[in-house]
Design an enzyme around this catalytic site. Structure first.
Site, PDB file in Angstrom:
ATOM      1  N   LYS A 129       0.862  -1.182   0.000  1.00 10.15           N
ATOM      2  CA  LYS A 129       0.000   0.000   0.000  1.00 10.15           C
ATOM      3  C   LYS A 129       0.893   1.225   0.000  1.00 10.15           C
ATOM      4  O   LYS A 129       2.006   1.201   0.508  1.00 10.15           O
ATOM      5  CB  LYS A 129      -0.865   0.015   1.267  1.00 10.15           C
ATOM      6  CG  LYS A 129      -2.068   0.907   1.168  1.00 10.15           C
ATOM      7  CD  LYS A 129      -3.125   0.262   0.319  1.00 10.15           C
ATOM      8  CE  LYS A 129      -4.523   0.696   0.570  1.00 10.15           C
ATOM      9  NZ  LYS A 129      -5.476  -0.327   0.138  1.00 10.15           N
TER      10      LYS A 129
HETATM   11  N1  GLU Z   1      -6.987  -0.110  -3.330  1.00  9.83           N
HETATM   12  C1  GLU Z   1      -7.761  -1.255  -3.626  1.00  9.83           C
HETATM   13  C2  GLU Z   1      -7.857  -2.157  -2.400  1.00  9.83           C
HETATM   14  O1  GLU Z   1      -7.718  -1.725  -1.277  1.00  9.83           O
HETATM   15  C3  GLU Z   1      -7.325  -1.970  -4.908  1.00  9.83           C
HETATM   16  C4  GLU Z   1      -5.932  -2.496  -4.926  1.00  9.83           C
HETATM   17  C5  GLU Z   1      -5.465  -3.022  -6.292  1.00  9.83           C
HETATM   18  O2  GLU Z   1      -6.265  -3.074  -7.224  1.00  9.83           O
HETATM   19  O3  GLU Z   1      -4.280  -3.357  -6.387  1.00  9.83           O
HETATM   20  O4  GLU Z   1      -8.155  -3.305  -2.503  1.00  9.83           O
END
Ligand code: GLU
Length: 416
Positions: free
Chosen positions: A106
């Site tokens: 993240k």
């Molecule tokens: N930000 C989204 C999540 O928390 C998507 C992450 C992604 O597609 O890599 O799942």
């Protein structure tokens, strides 16, 4: 968050519980409780008025035993490194639960994106990518959208990465606009996935979704698309909200009208024949399904007794804290946890990455069909464990996710 709970303490206590239930050795528990890598950067950019703006950014890579790191990047004034570590950890479990070959990561930048111009956001994004460039890549770490980032942000990320490499690499980010290699259905995927889970849970619990009143906190990409998908299955969305407050109509809201109104006025409130309500009141409405699709820590020991929903589907990451979890379980309210409910987004991100690597573009119906297959499998896997353990679905989901990652680590061994 209450003093004793932060997203990181919650994520770590969830991990501890899963390790205990799975009887994993303490070495694996220790390894998984910390991220593999956490990169802090200071992002200096020229603001439109000629001054210099300095912003803190971070990219946390939690574990990659099952595949390259994967996860969104959020822009938020309140984001802390510890929160991003917690969110990266959730991504590791989420990818394992969805059974896609990625690890968890993240990113975050401390910024109020609403106060920035488009040009400033572009410079911020490109400078951030340049600072973490060597740790990114289609086989290392693949960013995606999260809070206050979108397809345009991903286009800048992919372009900056490609420019620095010297050739076009669409598979370096997902959630891109379709015209530059984005997947059909990616924008809607998280919201649609949430409703797939709600559909399954409703079937299991004998709840009819036809005209069922549904309440959604948040009207961003996830909340809006969950509302659309909920109406597609015949449910009635009676309330939605955004950071300005909520709007309620017992007969059901007209979702396209609410969107138009929000685009015009920057708020979902003040719609004719609807009642303005606060975000707190929204959570406490009488309804069949409550979908928190906004922030962390919305259902806590302070308001859990007032929750009247029969089912809670966590479209946001971490909206329910552990004290509230326990109360919901005791009250027999079915909770579909974040790592399962919102895994549709990263699942279609995976489809996008596969399409980019194979230079294909799949039609929307293929994407949606494959998404439904993946969500159904993940849902049934989680329910299977929860039933066997006589636990809530969160425990079942974490046991599934943590168990799969731990197995991968054991098989890979420890180098050197
Ligand atoms: N930000 C989204 C999540 O928390 C998507 C992450 C992604 O597609 O890599 O799942």
């Amino acid at each position: 968050m209450s003093e004793e709970h932060t997203p990181l303490t919650v994520a770590q206590s969830q991990l501890k519980l899963a390790c205990k239930k799975l009887e994993l050795d303490s070495g694996i528990h220790k390894m998984l409780s910390l991220p593999k890598r956490s990169i802090s950067v200071s992002i200096d950019i020229r603001m439109d008025n000629g001054t210099v703006g300095v912003f803190n950014g971070v990219r946390v890579q939690h574990w990659d035993a099952r595949g390259p790191f994967k996860g969104g990047i959020r822009y938020s004034p309140n984001v802390t490194q510890d929160d991003v570590i917690a969110l990266a950890m959730l991504m590791t479990w989420k990818c394992a639960i969805a059974d896609i070959p990625f690890g968890g990561a993240k990113g975050g930048i401390c910024v109020d994106s609403k106060k920035m111009s488009k040009h400033e956001l572009e410079r911020l994004t490109r400078r951030y990518v340049s600072l973490i460039f060597e740790y990114l890549g289609p086989h290392r770490d693949i960013p995606a959208p999260d809070m206050y980032t979108d397809a345009q942000t991903m286009a800048w990320i992919m372009d900056t990465y490609s420019q620095l490499k010297g050739y076009s690499i669409p598979e370096s980010a997902t959630g891109k606009p379709v015209e530059i290699g984005g997947s059909w259905g990616r924008t809607e995927a998280t919201g649609r996935g949430v409703i797939h889970c709600v559909k399954q849970a409703a079937e299991n619990n004998g709840l009819k979704l036809k005209n069922a009143p549904i309440v959604i906190q948040g009207f961003g990409n996830v909340g809006y698309n969950a509302a659309v998908a909920a109406q597609e299955v015949g449910a009635k969305v009676i309330a939605v909200s955004d950071s300005t407050g909520g709007i309620y109509c017992q007969d059901g809201l007209n979702i396209p009208d609410v969107l138009m109104h929000k685009e015009k006025t920057n708020s979902v409130q003040n719609i004719k024949d609807c009642k303005n309500i606060t975000n707190q009141e929204l959570l406490e409405l009488q309804c069949d399904v409550l979908i928190p699709a906004a922030l962390e820590n919305q259902i806590t020991c302070k308001n859990v007794d007032k929750i009247k929903a029969k089912m809670v589907a966590e479209a946001a990451n971490g909206p329910t804290n552990p004290d509230a979890d326990k109360v919901l379980f005791e009250k027999g309210i079915c909770l579909i946890p974040d790592v399962l409910a919102n895994c549709g987004g990263v699942t279609v991100s995976y489809f996008e990455w596969v399409q980019n690597l194979t230079r294909e573009q799949w039609p929307l119906d293929k994407v949606n069909r494959k998404l439904e297959e993946k969500m159904t499998k993940a849902f049934n896997d989680v329910v299977g464990i929860a039933e066997k353990e006589e636990s809530d679905m969160r425990t079942g989901a974490l046991m599934l996710g943590v168990g799969r990652v731990a197995n991968a680590i054991k098989t890979l061994g420890l180098w050197p």
